[in-house]
Design a protein around this motif. Structure first.
Motif, short mmCIF file in Angstrom:
data_model
loop_
_atom_site.label_atom_id
_atom_site.label_comp_id
_atom_site.label_asym_id
_atom_site.label_seq_id
_atom_site.Cartn_x
_atom_site.Cartn_y
_atom_site.Cartn_z
N GLY A 245 0.74 -1.29 0.23
CA GLY A 245 0.04 -0.04 0.16
C GLY A 245 1.05 1.32 -0.09
O GLY A 245 0.16 2.39 0.34
N LYS A 246 2.05 1.25 -0.31
CA LYS A 246 2.96 2.08 -0.24
C LYS A 246 2.47 3.41 -0.99
O LYS A 246 2.14 3.32 -2.01
N GLY A 247 2.53 4.52 -0.27
CA GLY A 247 2.20 5.95 -0.80
C GLY A 247 0.74 6.42 -0.69
O GLY A 247 0.56 7.48 -1.31
N TYR A 248 -0.07 5.74 -0.06
CA TYR A 248 -1.20 6.10 0.50
C TYR A 248 -1.41 5.79 1.64
O TYR A 248 -1.65 4.70 2.31
N GLY A 249 -1.54 6.84 2.45
CA GLY A 249 -1.46 6.54 3.91
C GLY A 249 -2.54 5.63 4.45
O GLY A 249 -2.18 4.66 5.45
N PRO A 250 -3.86 5.95 4.25
CA PRO A 250 -4.85 4.96 4.67
C PRO A 250 -4.34 3.05 4.59
O PRO A 250 -4.64 2.64 5.38
N ALA A 251 -3.96 2.99 3.32
CA ALA A 251 -3.61 1.70 3.02
C ALA A 251 -2.23 1.31 3.79
O ALA A 251 -1.97 0.34 4.00
N GLU A 252 -1.29 2.42 4.07
CA GLU A 252 0.06 1.80 4.71
C GLU A 252 -0.59 1.29 6.32
O GLU A 252 0.01 0.54 6.96
N LYS A 253 -1.32 2.11 6.67
CA LYS A 253 -1.95 1.95 7.95
C LYS A 253 -2.52 0.66 8.16
O LYS A 253 -2.40 -0.09 9.21
N ASP A 254 -3.63 0.48 7.34
CA ASP A 254 -4.54 -0.75 7.45
C ASP A 254 -4.40 -1.66 6.34
O ASP A 254 -5.29 -1.87 5.16
N LYS A 255 -3.56 -2.56 6.27
CA LYS A 255 -2.91 -3.20 4.98
C LYS A 255 -4.13 -4.22 4.66
O LYS A 255 -4.39 -4.63 3.28
N GLU A 256 -4.51 -4.47 5.78
CA GLU A 256 -5.65 -6.06 5.37
C GLU A 256 -6.85 -5.27 4.84
O GLU A 256 -7.33 -5.88 3.54
N THR A 257 -7.43 -4.23 5.12
CA THR A 257 -8.54 -3.57 4.79
C THR A 257 -8.38 -3.19 3.15
O THR A 257 -8.98 -3.30 2.18
N TRP A 258 -7.10 -2.49 3.02
CA TRP A 258 -6.67 -2.08 1.75
C TRP A 258 -6.15 -3.14 0.71
O TRP A 258 -5.56 -2.88 -0.34
N HIS A 259 -6.29 -4.17 0.91
CA HIS A 259 -5.68 -5.48 0.04
C HIS A 259 -6.38 -5.27 -1.32
O HIS A 259 -5.94 -5.30 -2.40
N TYR A 260 -7.83 -5.06 -1.20
CA TYR A 260 -8.76 -4.99 -2.16
C TYR A 260 -9.74 -3.82 -1.83
O TYR A 260 -9.88 -3.82 -0.56
N ASN A 261 -10.03 -3.03 -2.52
CA ASN A 261 -10.87 -2.06 -2.04
C ASN A 261 -11.89 -1.71 -3.45
O ASN A 261 -11.77 -1.81 -4.46
N ALA A 262 -13.16 -1.32 -2.93
CA ALA A 262 -14.37 -0.72 -3.80
C ALA A 262 -14.03 0.76 -3.72
O ALA A 262 -12.98 1.18 -3.06
N PRO A 263 -14.75 1.35 -4.67
CA PRO A 263 -14.51 2.59 -5.05
C PRO A 263 -14.78 3.46 -3.54
O PRO A 263 -15.38 3.20 -2.68
#
Lengths: 586, 586
Positions: A245-263
Motif C-alpha cells: 500500500g506504499k504511498g497512500y496513508g490509509p493503505a499503509e496503516k490498514d493493510k488488510e482492509t486495503w488489500h482490495y477495495n471498492a470505490p
C-alpha cells in the motif's frame, strides 16, 4: 508526464533513475485515482511499482518472461506494457482485466488468479526454453503471502533441479491478505532483520541461490540486483522488501482492509457505498462465536481469507485459539479439519467456492475416506458471484458432489443454513459441506425442524401434478417463480421440491413423482456437467418421465454480465416456462 | 521368540535394549518371509523397524498418536500393536490391509495411502487435543520422499503456528520410490553430512525445533532422541537417518526395484512370476523415446512414479533432459507441463488415475483456463486396477470430465491410444488427457485414420436398430459383448458406438439415433455420478429415448474382488442384456 510516453518496456529503458523515480510517483497517482473510482486490488500493486519499473528496465520482455503470482499485482506491469490508457483514462478503465492476460498482451504469459502457481509455471517456461535451446530470462514474481501454498513450496523445491535460468522475485511486504501465518515467516523476518545475511535461509535450504534487496521500493537498488542475476544460468531468489500500500496513508496503516477495495473517497479513504443488509459471512461468524462460547471444541478455520467466514480482526480476537488461520494452504486446512474431528474437535472450514477446488484430493482422502465429521462451508458458489475467469464459483458441485461419503447440502434460506450448520457441528457420522446460497440473504423466519441425519430426503413444498420442479439451493426461489408462471400461463399447478442434498437422490420421492407427473425440471446454480440435475436425469432414464436440466453450460466465462449469462442459458422463469409448454405440447 | 509375545506396545516396554534389538531382527525375518510369499511394500518397512520399536517403547499409543505418511511403512507398527499374526502366519497374511486402518486397531488414526498428508493430519490431532485441554504426544512419521509434496510442505510451515506438542519424525533414507528430486534433498544431505549441525536447515527455516539421529536403525539412539522430545510443548522435527531395505541384500542394493515387490525367491530375490505380454507403460515409453529422438521439444514428466510411463532407469538415461521427474509434487507437474507448452515444448505427464486427483485446481487453472497444449496420460483408471480404498482408479472421469477446455479421450485399443497420443503431441489447440484402458492391451493392428481435432465426434462401429450401445474406453469391448449377446437372445441387431471423447457429447449422432432406436445404453469403467453416461442421460431427458447408464456406484470400495464388484453393479453382459430385455418388454 513520463507515463503518457510509455508505450512499452523500450520506453522505460530510455529513462534515467530520477526519471524512473518520477514515473513511479505518476504511476502511484494514476493507481490511486483509478482505485478510488473503479476499485480493485490496491495494496499489492502499490508495493510493486518500483520493482516493476526495474524489471522492465533490466530485462527484455516479452523475450524475457515475467510470471506474476496471483497476478493481482500486475497493474504496474500493464501500465508499462502498452496498456497505460486503462489506468490513466476513466473511459478505458475496463479495457483490461484485473489479472495477467495473454489475450491483452504478449507481455502476459498466463491467465492467473489463484495463488502460489508462479514458480511452477515459470519452471515450465524455463524448461521449454531449455528444450528448444533458447536463451531467455524467466522471472517469477511471488508475494510472501503466496509462499505458504503447497504448489509454491513444491515449485521452490523443484526449481533447484533446473539447470537453467530462473529468477524468483520474492516480494516481501510481510502480509498476506490478512497477517501471514506459518513458520517460514519467522525466517523471512530473520532475513529482513539481517539484511539477507542469516545462515538459516529457507531459499538456500531449498537449494537456490539468494540475494537480498533491503530497499524494495528503490528503483536503483532494484536495478542493481536484477542486473546481478540477469542471464544467470541457475535458479536464484531475489528477496525484496517492499511496503504494501506504499504511498497512500490509509493503505499503509490498514493493510488488510486495503488489500482490495471498492470505490472510495480519496481524501478520507472511506468507501463510497456502504454494504446493505444481512450477509452470510456475518451470520456465520455470529453463529460460530456464540457456539464457541458454549463449546470449547468448536473451531473455525480459514486459509487466509478470514472475512469469508465473517471473522474480522475483532472477531478473531474474540475467538482466540478457537479460530485458526493456516495461511494460504487450503490442503492443510482440510487435513487439519479432519484431524481435529478425529480427536474430539468440531472444525468448520470456510472457503470461497473457487478455492475449494484446491483440495479435491484432501477432501477425498484425508477427510471422506476417513469419514470424519468436519464441516466445510463454501461461499459464493453462484453465477452471481465473482466473475473473473479465475474466480468463478460454478464448479464446486461437480467437484464435490461425486466424492463418496461427503454430504453436500444446499440451503435455500438463512434459517435452513443455520439449521444445517448446527446439525453438522453436532453430528459425528459424516463429513459435511454446506453451499451458502449466492445473492442476497433470504429469511422467512420459519423454524427448521427437518432431521438432516436422514440423508437424501427431499421435501415437497408444494404439491401438484404433471410438472415437478426441483430447485437446488438459491435456485429454489427460481423454482417457485417458474411454478407460479406456469400456473399463470397454463393452469398447471406444479409440484415444487426443495432437495436440500446435492450428493444423493431421494429415490422414494422421485419414484412416487412418476405417478402423476410427466415432466421433472431441475435447476442448479452452477455448470450442468457432472452436477446435480444429471443425477436426476439418470434416475429417470429408463422411465417415461421427461427431464429438463437447468444450469450453466460447461465453459470458462470471463467478466460476464450475470443477467446475460442467465438468459443465454435459458434460466429465466419465462424461458423455462416456455420450454415446459413446448415439451407438454409435443 | 520375542515377537510372538508382543500383543501390544505394553509388551515392547518390558524389553531391554538387547531384547529390542533381537526383536528387530525377528521382525525383519517375518517381514522378509511374508514379502517373499505375499508381496507388498518392502523397502519402506525394512528401514523403519527399529524406529517403530523405539516409538512404542517411549510413547504411549494409542493415547499418544502416531500418524504414518503414505502408511506403507506401517507393517512394523502393526506387528507391535496386536496384529503380529498377520506377519507371522501365512493363513493370516490377509487379515490386515497394506496401510494404516482405524478399523483394524485403535492404534491407527487415519486410513492413509496418498503421500504428504501426515503432518497436516497430525496438526489436526494436536489442535483437537489442545482444544479439549488434553495432553498427548502427536507424532507424524514422514519419509524424505514425501516431503516434496505440497501438502507436506504446507504442513511443515503451518506446524510452527501450533503452540502445542507435535513431533515430526523425518525418516530419511535418501530415496523416494526412485531417487529423490528437488533442492531440499541437498539440504537433507548437508544435514546428514554434518550430523544435523549445519546452520542452514530447512526445518529450522520453517520455524521448527530440530534434532538429528545419525543411527536411525539403532534402537538405543532412537529411544534417547524420542525421550528428549517426549511431552515437548512445541513442534519439533526428529530427523533420523535410516537405510531403505535394510537387512536384505538385494533390497539394499536396488532400492527402487525393492520399494514394492511381488512374491519372490528368498535366496535370489527373483520374482516368482514374470509379467506377461504387452503393457501400456512400455508401449508409452517406447513411443515417447522414439518421438524424442526426432523432436527435441518432446518431454516426459513424472511425479515420482517414472515406471508408470515405462521409464525405467535405462530409458530415463536415454531420454536425458527430455525426461523430468519433479518428485512427489503432482501440482508442480501440471504447472510445469502448462509452462513448457506455453514456451514451445511438447510435454507429456503420466500419472496414476488415483493421483491425478491431487491436481484438480492445477488442471483447471494452470492448464485449462490457459488452454495450453499439454498432454496428460492417466493410467489404471479402472475397476481392474489397484483395489485399496486409497488407491482406487474410479474417480478420474467425474474429476476431469467436467473441467472446461480439457479434451479427455478414451481409447479402446493400443492403436487408438498411440494415434491419440500422437495427435495430442502435434496439436496446439487443447489441453488433452488420455485414459489408458485398464486390463490387458488390446491390439487389432488396424490403422487409425480418425481426425481427433474434430472434437466430440463419436463413431458408429456397428449399425443396427432399436438398441444403441455406447461403450467408453475399455468398456467398449463389453459393449460389443452385450450387442452380440442381445443378438443371440432376441435377434435385435444393436448399434455399437465408440465415443472416444469423455468430455463432450456428439449431439448430431445422438440426435440421429432417435430415429430408429428406443434404448441407448452407456458403459464406463468408473463411478456413474458425475461421469460420462449421465451426460447422455441429460441429452435424452426431453425425448422418448430411454437411457440405461452402466458403471459403478459412488462408494469407497476396499480390497474388493473385481468380478464381484462387476456383478454387484450389474455389469456382466448377461445382466445388461437382461435389463435391456426387461425394458423392451415394459
Amino acid at each position: 508526464m513520463y507515463l503518457e510516453t510509455i508505450n512499452g518496456p523500450e520506453d522505460v529503458k530510455k529513462l534515467n533513475i530520477d526519471q524512473m523515480t518520477e514515473l513511479a510517483s505518476e504511476m502511484r497517482q494514476a493507481l490511486l485515482k483509478r482505485a478510488s473510482i473503479h476499485g480493485g486490488h490496491f495494496g499489492p500493486n502499490f508495493g510493486m511499482v518500483e520493482a516493476t519499473i526495474a524489471l522492465h528496465y533490466v530485462f527484455d520482455s516479452p523475450k524475457d518472461k515475467i510470471v506474476y503470482d496471483v497476478s493481482h499485482q500486475t497493474y504496474p506491469h500493464k501500465m508499462l506494457t502498452g496498456r497505460k490508457d486503462a489506468y490513466l483514462y476513466e473511459e478505458h478503465y475496463d479495457d483490461v482485466s484485473g489479472y495477467s492476460n495473454p489475450q491483452e498482451s504478449s507481455h502476459d504469459h498466463f491467465t492467473v488468479g489463484h495463488t502460489s502457481t508462479s514458480i511452477s509455471l515459470a519452471c515450465g517456461l524455463a524448461k521449454g526454453c531449455d528444450l528448444n535451446g533458447k536463451k531467455e530470462n524467466i522471472i517469477a514474481v511471488i508475494g510472501d503471502g503466496s509462499l505458504s501454498g503447497g504448489e509454491a513450496l513444491e515449485g521452490l523445491d523443484f526449481a533447484a533441479e533446473l539447470e537453467s535460468n530462473l529468477i524468483i522475485v520474492v516480494n516481501d511486504n510481510d502480509m498476506s491478505i490478512a497477517e501471514n501465518h506459518g513458520g517460514l515467516y519467522e525466517n523471512l523476518k530473520l532475513l529482513r532483520e539481517t539484511k539477507g545475511q542469516a545462515e538459516c535461509n529457507l531459499f538456500r535450504a531449498m537449494g537456490l541461490d539468494y540475494i537480498y534487496v533491503d530497499e524494495g521500493n528503490n528503483v536503483k537498488e532494484l536495478i542493481n540486483a536484477f542486473e546481478q542475476v540477469k542471464d544467470s544460468s541457475r535458479p536464484v531468489v531475489v528477496h525484496i522488501r517492499t511496503q504494501k500500500g506504499k504511498g497512500y496513508g490509509p493503505a499503509e496503516k490498514d493493510k488488510e482492509t486495503w488489500h482490495y477495495n471498492a470505490p472510495f473517497n480519496l481524501e478520507t479513504g472511506e468507501a463510497l457505498a456502504q454494504p446493505q443488509g444481512d450477509d452470510y459471512s456475518d451470520i456465520t461468524a455470529d453463529y460460530l462465536l456464540d457456539k464457541m462460547k458454549k463449546d470449547p471444541s468448536v473451531v473455525a478455520i480459514t486459509s487466509a481469507t478470514p472475512t469469508v467466514l465473517g471473522f474480522t480482526k475483532d472477531k478473531r480476537d474474540k475467538a482466540g485459539k478457537q479460530f485458526v488461520d493456516v495461511g494460504i494452504a487450503e490442503e492443510t486446512a482440510v487435513a487439519l479439519a479432519s484431524g481435529i474431528a478425529a480427536n474430539g474437535g468440531k472444525p468448520v472450514w470456510g472457503v470461497y467456492s473457487t478455492f475449494v477446488q484446491r483440495t479435491y484430493d484432501q477432501i477425498s482422502q484425508d477427510l471422506c475416506i476417513n469419514n470424519n465429521a468436519a464441516t466445510i462451508i463454501t461461499f459464493w458458489g453462484t453465477v452471481y458471484g465473482m466473475n473473473d475467469v479465475t474466480h468463478l464459483g460454478l464448479y464446486d458441485i461437480p467437484m464435490m458432489a461425486n466424492i463418496p461419503n461427503l454430504v453436500y447440502l444446499a440451503p435455500t434460506t438463512k434459517e435452513e443454513y443455520l439449521a444445517m450448520l448446527d446439525w453438522s457441528l453436532e453430528q459425528q457420522e459424516h463429513p459435511v459441506a454446506i453451499r451458502v446460497p449466492g445473492g442476497p440473504v433470504l429469511s422467512n423466519g420459519q423454524a427448521v425442524t427437518k432431521d438432516f441425519s436422514k440423508l437424501d430426503k427431499y421435501e415437497i413444498t408444494q404439491s401438484g401434478k404433471t410438472v415437478a420442479v426441483i430447485g437446488l439451493g438459491n435456485f429454489y426461489s427460481l423454482g417457485l417463480d417458474v411454478a407460479s408462471e406456469l400456473q399463470k400461463q397454463t393452469d398447471i399447478h406444479a409440484t415444487v421440491i426443495n432437495p436440500y442434498y446435492i450428493t444423493g437422490i431421494d429415490k422414494e420421492l422421485l419414484e412416487n413423482l412418476k405417478k402423476e407427473h410427466d415432466i421433472v425440471i431441475t435447476m442448479e446454480d452452477g455448470i450442468l456437467d457432472g452436477g446435480f440435475g444429471e443425477k436426476i436425469a439418470r434416475f429417470y432414464g429408463d422411465s417415461s418421465v421427461k427431464v429438463l436440466n437447468y444450469g450453466l453450460k460447461k465453459e470458462f466465462l470471463d467478466r460476464y454480465n450475470a443477467d446475460e449469462v442467465i438468459k443465454k442459458n435459458r434460466l429465466t422463469k419465462e424461458q423455462i416456462t416456455e420450454d415446459i409448454k413446448n415439451l407438454l405440447n409435443r
